[in-house]
Design a protein around this motif. Structure first.
Motif, mmCIF file in Angstrom:
data_model
loop_
_atom_site.group_PDB
_atom_site.id
_atom_site.type_symbol
_atom_site.label_atom_id
_atom_site.label_comp_id
_atom_site.label_asym_id
_atom_site.label_seq_id
_atom_site.Cartn_x
_atom_site.Cartn_y
_atom_site.Cartn_z
ATOM 1 N N ARG A 167 0.820 -1.200 -0.035
ATOM 2 C CA ARG A 167 0.175 0.033 -0.024
ATOM 3 C C ARG A 167 0.916 1.184 0.061
ATOM 4 O O ARG A 167 0.510 2.108 -0.797
ATOM 5 C CB ARG A 167 -1.072 0.125 1.151
ATOM 6 C CG ARG A 167 -1.821 1.064 1.321
ATOM 7 C CD ARG A 167 -2.866 1.059 2.509
ATOM 8 N NE ARG A 167 -2.101 0.652 3.716
ATOM 9 C CZ ARG A 167 -1.290 1.400 4.310
ATOM 10 N NH1 ARG A 167 -1.000 2.753 3.982
ATOM 11 N NH2 ARG A 167 -0.425 1.017 5.715
ATOM 12 N N GLU A 168 1.846 1.314 0.850
ATOM 13 C CA GLU A 168 2.866 2.465 0.972
ATOM 14 C C GLU A 168 3.650 2.648 -0.170
ATOM 15 O O GLU A 168 3.753 3.857 -0.760
ATOM 16 C CB GLU A 168 3.637 2.343 2.175
ATOM 17 C CG GLU A 168 2.991 2.453 3.474
ATOM 18 C CD GLU A 168 3.962 2.701 4.574
ATOM 19 O OE1 GLU A 168 5.377 2.155 4.366
ATOM 20 O OE2 GLU A 168 3.479 3.248 5.545
ATOM 21 N N ARG A 169 4.103 1.426 -0.890
ATOM 22 C CA ARG A 169 5.021 1.619 -2.347
ATOM 23 C C ARG A 169 4.046 2.218 -3.414
ATOM 24 O O ARG A 169 4.769 2.806 -4.109
ATOM 25 C CB ARG A 169 5.532 0.277 -2.429
ATOM 26 C CG ARG A 169 6.890 0.214 -1.548
ATOM 27 C CD ARG A 169 7.613 -0.968 -1.748
ATOM 28 N NE ARG A 169 8.987 -1.079 -1.199
ATOM 29 C CZ ARG A 169 9.851 -2.068 -1.143
ATOM 30 N NH1 ARG A 169 9.480 -3.202 -2.216
ATOM 31 N NH2 ARG A 169 10.977 -2.503 -0.369
ATOM 32 N N ALA A 170 2.797 1.593 -3.345
ATOM 33 C CA ALA A 170 1.828 2.201 -4.417
ATOM 34 C C ALA A 170 1.135 3.437 -4.294
ATOM 35 O O ALA A 170 0.896 4.124 -4.907
ATOM 36 C CB ALA A 170 0.965 0.991 -4.627
ATOM 37 N N GLY A 171 1.120 3.763 -2.890
ATOM 38 C CA GLY A 171 0.766 5.066 -2.729
ATOM 39 C C GLY A 171 -0.815 5.278 -2.732
ATOM 40 O O GLY A 171 -1.361 6.020 -2.781
ATOM 41 N N LYS A 172 -1.483 3.981 -2.698
ATOM 42 C CA LYS A 172 -2.882 3.676 -2.713
ATOM 43 C C LYS A 172 -3.362 2.255 -2.263
ATOM 44 O O LYS A 172 -2.548 1.600 -2.250
ATOM 45 C CB LYS A 172 -3.399 4.011 -4.115
ATOM 46 C CG LYS A 172 -2.837 3.165 -5.283
ATOM 47 C CD LYS A 172 -3.113 3.868 -6.602
ATOM 48 C CE LYS A 172 -2.350 3.079 -7.813
ATOM 49 N NZ LYS A 172 -2.587 3.493 -8.933
ATOM 50 N N ASN A 173 -4.473 2.402 -1.888
ATOM 51 C CA ASN A 173 -4.805 0.921 -1.201
ATOM 52 C C ASN A 173 -5.479 -0.072 -2.255
ATOM 53 O O ASN A 173 -6.072 -1.238 -1.911
ATOM 54 C CB ASN A 173 -5.517 0.972 -0.132
ATOM 55 C CG ASN A 173 -6.808 1.844 -0.058
ATOM 56 O OD1 ASN A 173 -7.285 2.244 -1.029
ATOM 57 N ND2 ASN A 173 -7.098 2.309 1.091
ATOM 58 N N ILE A 174 -5.909 0.652 -3.470
ATOM 59 C CA ILE A 174 -6.629 -0.173 -4.318
ATOM 60 C C ILE A 174 -5.963 0.080 -5.852
ATOM 61 O O ILE A 174 -5.798 1.342 -6.134
ATOM 62 C CB ILE A 174 -8.152 -0.230 -4.559
ATOM 63 C CG1 ILE A 174 -8.669 -0.376 -3.248
ATOM 64 C CG2 ILE A 174 -8.665 -0.634 -5.717
ATOM 65 C CD1 ILE A 174 -10.349 -0.283 -3.114
ATOM 66 N N VAL A 175 -5.574 -0.993 -6.548
ATOM 67 C CA VAL A 175 -5.129 -0.686 -8.025
ATOM 68 C C VAL A 175 -6.279 -1.536 -8.804
ATOM 69 O O VAL A 175 -6.354 -2.592 -8.473
ATOM 70 C CB VAL A 175 -3.661 -0.769 -8.095
ATOM 71 C CG1 VAL A 175 -3.484 -2.550 -7.549
ATOM 72 C CG2 VAL A 175 -3.248 -0.723 -9.540
ATOM 73 N N THR A 176 -6.623 -1.001 -10.024
ATOM 74 C CA THR A 176 -7.564 -1.556 -10.834
ATOM 75 C C THR A 176 -6.819 -2.064 -12.130
ATOM 76 O O THR A 176 -5.756 -1.362 -12.856
ATOM 77 C CB THR A 176 -8.470 -0.513 -11.360
ATOM 78 O OG1 THR A 176 -9.154 -0.099 -10.254
ATOM 79 C CG2 THR A 176 -9.512 -1.143 -12.101
ATOM 80 N N VAL A 177 -6.601 -3.400 -12.284
ATOM 81 C CA VAL A 177 -5.966 -3.953 -13.485
ATOM 82 C C VAL A 177 -6.815 -4.570 -14.403
ATOM 83 O O VAL A 177 -8.006 -5.274 -13.777
ATOM 84 C CB VAL A 177 -4.803 -4.684 -12.903
ATOM 85 C CG1 VAL A 177 -3.797 -4.152 -12.018
ATOM 86 C CG2 VAL A 177 -5.600 -6.067 -12.055
ATOM 87 N N ALA A 178 -6.648 -4.681 -15.476
ATOM 88 C CA ALA A 178 -7.465 -5.221 -16.848
ATOM 89 C C ALA A 178 -6.576 -6.500 -16.951
ATOM 90 O O ALA A 178 -5.456 -6.223 -17.405
ATOM 91 C CB ALA A 178 -7.727 -4.436 -17.882
ATOM 92 N N VAL A 179 -7.120 -7.731 -17.113
ATOM 93 C CA VAL A 179 -6.616 -8.987 -17.329
ATOM 94 C C VAL A 179 -7.665 -9.590 -18.238
ATOM 95 O O VAL A 179 -8.854 -9.401 -18.246
ATOM 96 C CB VAL A 179 -6.348 -9.782 -16.152
ATOM 97 C CG1 VAL A 179 -5.209 -9.340 -15.369
ATOM 98 C CG2 VAL A 179 -7.395 -10.067 -15.224
ATOM 99 N N ALA A 180 -6.945 -10.560 -19.185
ATOM 100 C CA ALA A 180 -7.901 -11.252 -20.181
ATOM 101 C C ALA A 180 -8.825 -12.388 -19.207
ATOM 102 O O ALA A 180 -8.507 -12.801 -18.283
ATOM 103 C CB ALA A 180 -7.076 -12.082 -20.989
ATOM 104 N N ASP A 181 -9.800 -12.637 -19.806
ATOM 105 C CA ASP A 181 -10.784 -13.778 -19.226
ATOM 106 C C ASP A 181 -9.863 -14.844 -19.405
ATOM 107 O O ASP A 181 -9.252 -15.221 -19.992
ATOM 108 C CB ASP A 181 -12.020 -13.955 -20.044
ATOM 109 C CG ASP A 181 -13.025 -12.882 -20.174
ATOM 110 O OD1 ASP A 181 -12.803 -11.990 -19.163
ATOM 111 O OD2 ASP A 181 -13.868 -12.680 -20.866
ATOM 112 N N GLY A 182 -10.003 -15.651 -18.172
ATOM 113 C CA GLY A 182 -9.281 -16.848 -17.998
ATOM 114 C C GLY A 182 -7.753 -16.551 -17.421
ATOM 115 O O GLY A 182 -7.098 -17.581 -17.255
#
Lengths: 152, 81
Positions: free
Chosen positions: B12-27
């Motif tokens: 959390r500290e390294r990212a500077g946020k507590n949620i990151v949104t990522v897009a990944v392929a189905d499967g």
């Protein structure tokens, strides 16, 4: 409550009382307390953070494992989170059992398992900085650090 | 699919946020997801470190296949007690 995560001061007597039964001849209570030093540096305070839902679930799993393995019925675990001052109690494990041997063994295993699998983190705060405990393997080497920002 | 990945403690500290949104392929698997998070946040962990992941409040191996709506959390080394 046999499993507890709380920002409040832990009361070991109250937690111990949860595991006392007339059928038990032994009660073992372990207290984890916050230490004031790390490698010669003075620790001012500790900050505990938890992934609450998972921590409670995993604590209950550890509790069930211990009861099955050692044939126990009374196991209580309380963990403090948030800011904890030096010399305060961060963890209480209380185990009631008919005889002492399984109590001692279960207590040792409980603390080992808690430190292995429960998603709780502690940060030591010093005068001149801070450190997440047990994250040494996450330090970047100087070469890696200087390469950052140019990666992708 | 898009997943909201929760970060705790060191991450959390390294990212500077507590949620990151990522897009990944189905499967996509857990390891596909951590690859994508590392691409977004290169300073999260050194490349040789394996990032531990919890899916729906259980530890998940790298080959576990993710589903839309999964609760995904990155778990830095734990230090309770």
């Amino acid at each position: 409550m046999m499993i507890e995560l709380t920002e409040d001061t832990l009361n070991p007597e109250k937690i111990t009382e949860l595991v006392r039964r007339d059928t038990n001849g032994s009660v073992i209570t372990f207290l984890g307390t916050t230490r004031d030093n790390f490698e010669g540096k003075t620790v001012l305070t500790l900050e505990y953070e938890a992934f609450d839902e998972m921590a409670v679930k995993k604590l209950e799993e550890v509790r069930q494992e211990l009861m099955a393995e050692f044939g126990l019925e009374q196991v209580a675990i309380s963990h403090r989170i948030g800011t904890v001052g030096i010399g305060e109690i961060s963890l209480v494990v209380a185990i009631g059992s008919p005889h002492r041997k399984e109590g001692f063994n279960a207590c040792q295993k409980a603390v080992d398992r808690i430190k292995e699998v429960i998603p709780i983190w502690k940060k030591e705060v010093y005068q001149d900085g801070s450190r997440w405990v047990a994250c040494e393997d996450h330090e970047f080497s100087p070469e890696q650090a200087s390469g950052q920002g140019h990666s992708h | 699919m898009e997943l909201n990945v929760r970060l705790f403690a060191l991450y959390r500290e390294r990212a500077g946020k507590n949620i990151v949104t990522v897009a990944v392929a189905d499967g996509a698997t857990v390891s596909d997801l951590t690859d994508e998070v590392r691409r977004q946040i290169p300073n999260l962990a050194p490349p040789e470190v394996k990032i531990v992941v919890a899916v729906n409040t259980d530890y998940a191996d790298s080959e576990v296949v993710l589903q839309p709506g999964d609760d995904v959390c990155l778990i830095p080394p734990v230090s309770g007690g």
